[in-house]
Design a protein around this motif. Structure first.
Motif, mmCIF file in Angstrom:
data_model
loop_
_atom_site.group_PDB
_atom_site.id
_atom_site.type_symbol
_atom_site.label_atom_id
_atom_site.label_comp_id
_atom_site.label_asym_id
_atom_site.label_seq_id
_atom_site.Cartn_x
_atom_site.Cartn_y
_atom_site.Cartn_z
ATOM 1 N N LEU A 145 0.821 -1.218 0.000
ATOM 2 C CA LEU A 145 0.000 0.000 0.000
ATOM 3 C C LEU A 145 0.854 1.268 0.000
ATOM 4 C CD1 LEU A 145 -2.793 1.275 0.064
ATOM 5 C CD2 LEU A 145 -2.766 1.067 2.571
ATOM 6 N N PRO A 146 1.920 1.364 0.820
ATOM 7 C CA PRO A 146 2.764 2.566 0.747
ATOM 8 C C PRO A 146 3.392 2.796 -0.621
ATOM 9 C CG PRO A 146 3.198 1.385 2.778
ATOM 10 C CD PRO A 146 2.314 0.509 1.954
ATOM 11 N N ILE A 147 3.837 1.725 -1.285
ATOM 12 C CA ILE A 147 4.414 1.892 -2.619
ATOM 13 C C ILE A 147 3.370 2.451 -3.585
ATOM 14 C CG2 ILE A 147 5.289 0.630 -4.625
ATOM 15 C CD1 ILE A 147 6.794 -1.189 -2.744
ATOM 16 N N PHE A 148 2.165 1.896 -3.546
ATOM 17 C CA PHE A 148 1.104 2.380 -4.428
ATOM 18 C C PHE A 148 0.765 3.839 -4.128
ATOM 19 C CE2 PHE A 148 -3.468 3.137 -5.089
ATOM 20 C CZ PHE A 148 -3.537 2.918 -6.468
ATOM 21 N N VAL A 149 0.655 4.177 -2.853
ATOM 22 C CA VAL A 149 0.307 5.541 -2.471
ATOM 23 C C VAL A 149 1.408 6.517 -2.881
ATOM 24 C CG1 VAL A 149 -0.143 7.069 -0.517
ATOM 25 C CG2 VAL A 149 -1.196 4.805 -0.601
ATOM 26 N N LEU A 150 2.650 6.156 -2.596
ATOM 27 C CA LEU A 150 3.757 7.051 -2.949
ATOM 28 C C LEU A 150 3.854 7.241 -4.460
ATOM 29 C CD1 LEU A 150 6.502 5.765 -0.486
ATOM 30 C CD2 LEU A 150 5.377 7.986 -0.411
ATOM 31 N N PHE A 151 3.634 6.168 -5.201
ATOM 32 C CA PHE A 151 3.679 6.275 -6.667
ATOM 33 C C PHE A 151 2.571 7.197 -7.168
ATOM 34 C CE2 PHE A 151 2.781 4.778 -10.993
ATOM 35 C CZ PHE A 151 4.047 4.884 -11.542
ATOM 36 N N THR A 152 1.374 7.053 -6.617
ATOM 37 C CA THR A 152 0.257 7.912 -7.006
ATOM 38 C C THR A 152 0.532 9.367 -6.640
ATOM 39 O OG1 THR A 152 -1.258 6.059 -6.634
ATOM 40 C CG2 THR A 152 -2.220 8.254 -6.792
ATOM 41 N N MET A 153 1.079 9.583 -5.439
ATOM 42 C CA MET A 153 1.419 10.939 -5.021
ATOM 43 C C MET A 153 2.495 11.539 -5.920
ATOM 44 S SD MET A 153 1.544 10.143 -0.925
ATOM 45 C CE MET A 153 2.428 11.660 -0.513
ATOM 46 N N GLY A 154 3.485 10.719 -6.265
ATOM 47 C CA GLY A 154 4.569 11.214 -7.105
ATOM 48 C C GLY A 154 4.103 11.632 -8.481
ATOM 49 N N LEU A 155 3.110 10.899 -9.030
ATOM 50 C CA LEU A 155 2.581 11.268 -10.344
ATOM 51 C C LEU A 155 1.885 12.617 -10.309
ATOM 52 C CD1 LEU A 155 1.114 7.866 -11.623
ATOM 53 C CD2 LEU A 155 3.224 9.000 -12.346
ATOM 54 N N GLY A 156 1.306 12.956 -9.161
ATOM 55 C CA GLY A 156 0.590 14.217 -9.053
ATOM 56 C C GLY A 156 1.450 15.377 -8.614
ATOM 57 N N SER A 157 2.733 15.143 -8.435
ATOM 58 C CA SER A 157 3.628 16.218 -7.988
ATOM 59 C C SER A 157 4.299 16.882 -9.180
ATOM 60 C CB SER A 157 4.704 15.658 -7.048
ATOM 61 O OG SER A 157 5.623 14.862 -7.784
ATOM 62 N N GLU A 158 4.989 17.958 -8.883
ATOM 63 C CA GLU A 158 5.711 18.672 -9.935
ATOM 64 C C GLU A 158 7.214 18.427 -9.836
ATOM 65 O OE1 GLU A 158 4.651 22.729 -9.549
ATOM 66 O OE2 GLU A 158 2.545 22.432 -10.123
ATOM 67 N N GLN A 159 7.592 17.375 -9.117
ATOM 68 C CA GLN A 159 9.017 17.062 -8.949
ATOM 69 C C GLN A 159 9.521 16.288 -10.166
ATOM 70 O OE1 GLN A 159 10.472 18.272 -6.013
ATOM 71 N NE2 GLN A 159 8.435 19.177 -5.805
ATOM 72 N N ASN A 160 10.644 16.715 -10.672
ATOM 73 C CA ASN A 160 11.236 16.077 -11.852
ATOM 74 C C ASN A 160 12.566 15.444 -11.469
ATOM 75 O OD1 ASN A 160 12.101 15.273 -14.359
ATOM 76 N ND2 ASN A 160 12.438 17.342 -15.155
ATOM 77 N N LEU A 161 12.601 14.123 -11.492
ATOM 78 C CA LEU A 161 13.814 13.422 -11.095
ATOM 79 C C LEU A 161 14.983 13.698 -12.028
ATOM 80 C CD1 LEU A 161 12.768 9.840 -9.887
ATOM 81 C CD2 LEU A 161 13.954 11.603 -8.588
ATOM 82 N N LEU A 162 14.698 14.110 -13.248
ATOM 83 C CA LEU A 162 15.765 14.355 -14.229
ATOM 84 C C LEU A 162 16.220 15.804 -14.249
ATOM 85 C CD1 LEU A 162 14.448 12.175 -17.204
ATOM 86 C CD2 LEU A 162 16.079 11.552 -15.405
ATOM 87 N N SER A 163 15.660 16.621 -13.391
ATOM 88 C CA SER A 163 16.085 18.028 -13.345
ATOM 89 C C SER A 163 17.473 18.114 -12.710
ATOM 90 C CB SER A 163 15.090 18.851 -12.537
ATOM 91 O OG SER A 163 15.114 18.454 -11.171
#
Length: 554
Positions: free
Chosen positions: A315-333
């Motif tokens: 459940l934490p992995i699913f929640v974190l993944f869903t939260m990450g998709l809705g964020s404006e953080q770019n791992l490649l920046s």
């Protein structure tokens, strides 16, 4: 036969190699002892006024909440760890082969990452309470809902990520037990539950106690979870005193209290492990036949083992993944690449330095078994019981004084400012990681070293190898898997470490853990999910290795 029994001439290379090895081992032990000594001196130098002020204001609250947190986590990890270990070891039910491995997965999560995920779900604007209000039509004040940001919530987060310590050790103990005594208890009329409590549980007590104590040590060292939930413990008190109140003496005295409690736990673990003696009176060990569970019993076993995996990992992995998709953080920046680079740099250097120190201490103990070498090994192991905040204070106090004194002298003598020569670099932070995680690396190294018989050392010496040559050509190739495991464990532990990194990092040198903590502190949980997911992905590496060992355990 040992190295000492091989009569070979002491060449200069041999003497130099032994001297260098001894110096490296003793230097690592001295670095591990330095934070504890520095905290003691700094705390005692503050006088009684600061102590009296702490006792009148915050010490009672810190003690109460820390002890309650330790009690709740102890009970939670014991119940989940022992219960699931018994079910997957001694019974058979659908999915047991998958669950016995999946139960280790929560070990990859820092507790503060779980805190971010569950706050997003269970807090007032979260999906659970929002759905509840939509269905019932209630207003915010029309119902009661447990507050996740509380002492109980922090205990739950820590329990979910720390129970694998108890599970792994309890499962190993149950696998090693002979079924003779258990079957004898059943033959004498005891039920399965009664035989479990009277026979199996007492036999596994040393391993279970060791696992619970490991969980307790991690609990008192935790900062990210309790700080985010606003729980006032010694760990949060040290950080507040150091950075918010600028009270160095108060921080040192709080650190001394926490250090004393941690060392007491370490001594208790050592005493209970050293005194435990259990012997199987049967001449031949008989494997315990697993009980086949059917119907509601099988369903209960699947539920009991599946719930910790679901709420501790899936459940934490699913929640974190869903939260990450809705964020404006770019791992490649460039900014995030800098966080990743800093984290990997610190973790990589710390892993190499720590494992090198573990090899030096372990091989020094093997070459020169004496009080000095045993003392060095004991001091090196104490660091795991010392919370990161205590280590940070213990290293910053003396080295900050040295930096200031050196800078003042250089200004007066040469009109040149050296600045923060040591405390402003990453090397003091590397030293903190060395102190914190040397025990883990030393345990992995010594576990592999047990496979290298003393006769191999004697044979290498008889063929003209120096001790260092024996280490390089004989030990290290055999110990390669153990050393790789130690490197990965330290690497991932450093990636997850928050309090020491937060206190000691150089200016403008942030890591993924610090970025996650900063975003969560600003209530930007969607953004915090992105660095948290990277930390979890890194944490899965050693957990996969542990899962492979669990799969081979039978």
């Amino acid at each position: 036969m040992s190295l000492e029994s091989t009569s070979l001439p002491r060449t200069r290379a041999t003497r130099d190699g032994l001297r260098g090895l001894s110096v490296l081992a003793l230097l690592a032990a001295m670095i591990c002892a330095l934070p504890m000594v520095a905290v003691l001196i700094a705390a005692l130098s503050g006088g009684t006024e600061t102590v009296r002020h702490l006792m009148e204001t915050v010490l009672g609250e810190y003690t109460r909440t820390t002890m309650l947190l330790v009690l709740m986590v102890s009970v939670g990890t014991f119940v989940i760890g022992v219960g699931t270990a018994w079910l997957v070891t001694m019974t058979r039910f659908p999915g047991v082969r998958i669950l016995e491995i999946a139960l280790v997965l929560p070990l990859a999560f820092p507790a503060y990452v779980l805190a971010y995920a569950y706050t997003n779900i269970l807090d007032h604007p979260g999906i659970v309470q929002t759905t509840l209000r939509d269905i019932t039509g209630w207003g915010p004040r029309d119902y009661w809902f447990p507050d996740i940001r509380s002492l109980g919530g922090a205990a739950l987060m820590l329990t979910l990520v720390l129970y694998p310590y108890v599970y792994l050790l309890a499962r190993a103990a149950f696998l090693q037990q002979s079924g003779t005594t258990f079957l004898a208890a059943r033959a004498l009329g005891s039920s399965a539950w009664a035989a479990f409590f009277k026979v199996s549980l007492p036999l596994a007590r040393p391993a279970i106690a060791g696992g619970v104590l490991l969980a307790v040590m991690e609990t008192i060292a935790d900062f990210g979870t309790v700080a985010y939930f606003g729980v006032q413990t010694f760990a949060t008190g040290i950080y507040t005193s150091w950075f918010s109140l600028f009270d160095r003496v108060g921080a040192a005295q709080l650190a001394l209290c926490l250090l004393s409690f941690a060392l007491l736990l370490a001594m208790l673990e050592r005493v209970q492990r050293g005194r435990a003696r259990y012997h199987d009176p049967a001449r031949r060990a008989q494997a315990m036949p697993p009980a086949e569970l059917k119907g509601w019993q099988a369903g209960f076993a699947m539920f009991a083992c599946g719930v910790p995996v679901l709420f501790g990992a899936l459940l934490p992995i699913f929640v974190l993944f869903t939260m990450g998709l809705g964020s404006e953080q770019n791992l490649l920046s460039p900014r995030y690449l800098s966080f990743i680079r800093n984290s990997v740099t610190l973790a990589g250097i710390a892993a190499v330095v720590t494992v090198t120190a573990a090899v030096a201490i372990g091989f020094f103990q093997r070459l020169r078994p004496s009080r000095l070498s045993r003392g060095a090994g004991y001091v090196a192991r104490l660091g795991y019981a010392v919370p990161g905040g205590v280590i940070a204070v213990g290293l910053l106090v003396p080295f900050a004084a040295f930096d200031n004194a050196l800078d003042a002298w250089m200004r007066d003598t040469f009109d040149v400012s050296t600045g923060l020569l040591i405390t402003g670099s990453i090397w003091l932070l590397i030293a903190a990681y060395l102190v914190r995680f040397l025990a883990a690396a030393l345990g992995a190294y010594e576990g592999g070293q047990a496979m290298v018989h003393q006769n191999m050392d004697a044979a290498a010496r008889s063929l003209g190898q120096t001790p260092i040559g024996t280490l390089r050509r004989v030990h290290l190739p055999i110990l390669a898997p153990s050393l790789l495991t130690a490197l990965l464990i330290v690497f991932v532990d450093v990636m997850k470490e928050l309090p020491a990194t937060l206190i000691m990092r150089p200016f403008n040198f942030d890591t993924l853990a610090v970025q996650a903590y900063r975003l969560a502190s600003d209530e930007r949980l969607n953004g915090a999910a992105v660095p948290s997911l990277v930390i979890v992905a890194m944490g899965l590496l050693p957990v996969i290795l542990i899962c492979r060992q669990v799969g081979r355990g039978k």
